[in-house]
Design a protein around this motif. Structure first.
Motif: not given
Length: 126
Positions: A68-74
């Motif tokens: 809902y309130a975050w995105v992790e980019v790898r």
């Protein structure tokens, strides 16, 4: 001079480059990673779409995890099985686009999203 796009960097080189150029990114489990905090699902989708646009244009495809309130980019170059110049270049473009704040330019024509009103604010800037 030709750039070797498949040359992989060792852990020490990766850490040094992140510290110098991408301080909000970290190296973990073979990936360079960055978490972007958002204020809502709308902000999360905006970050995902921005990353998606840049990745597709660059023909380099990150792994994403979102809530809902975050995105992790790898990022990791799958074909090289490690971190390459392509990963650093895409990370830099992502960082520039996602964290861009036009409201910081006092004399600029773009005011930026209001940070004090959660109806409009979408990214929690570091």
């Amino acid at each position: 001079m030709t750039i070797d796009r498949k040359h992989t960097f060792g852990p020490e080189e990766i850490e040094a480059r992140l510290k110098a150029d991408l301080p909000h990114w970290r190296y973990e489990d073979g990936w360079i990673r960055r978490n972007y905090r958002t204020n809502s699902w709308k902000g999360t989708l905006m970050v995902i779409n921005a990353v998606g646009h840049l990745a597709e244009a660059a023909w380099h495809h990150p792994d994403l995890t979102a809530s809902y309130a975050w995105v992790e980019v790898r990022l990791m170059s799958h074909d090289a099985k490690g971190i390459t110049v392509r990963d650093f270049a895409l990370a830099q473009k992502i960082e520039e686009m996602v964290t861009w704040q036009p409201g910081l330019q006092a004399d600029g024509p773009l005011e930026g999203t209001p940070q004090h009103d959660l109806r409009f604010s979408y990214l929690k800037y570091d």
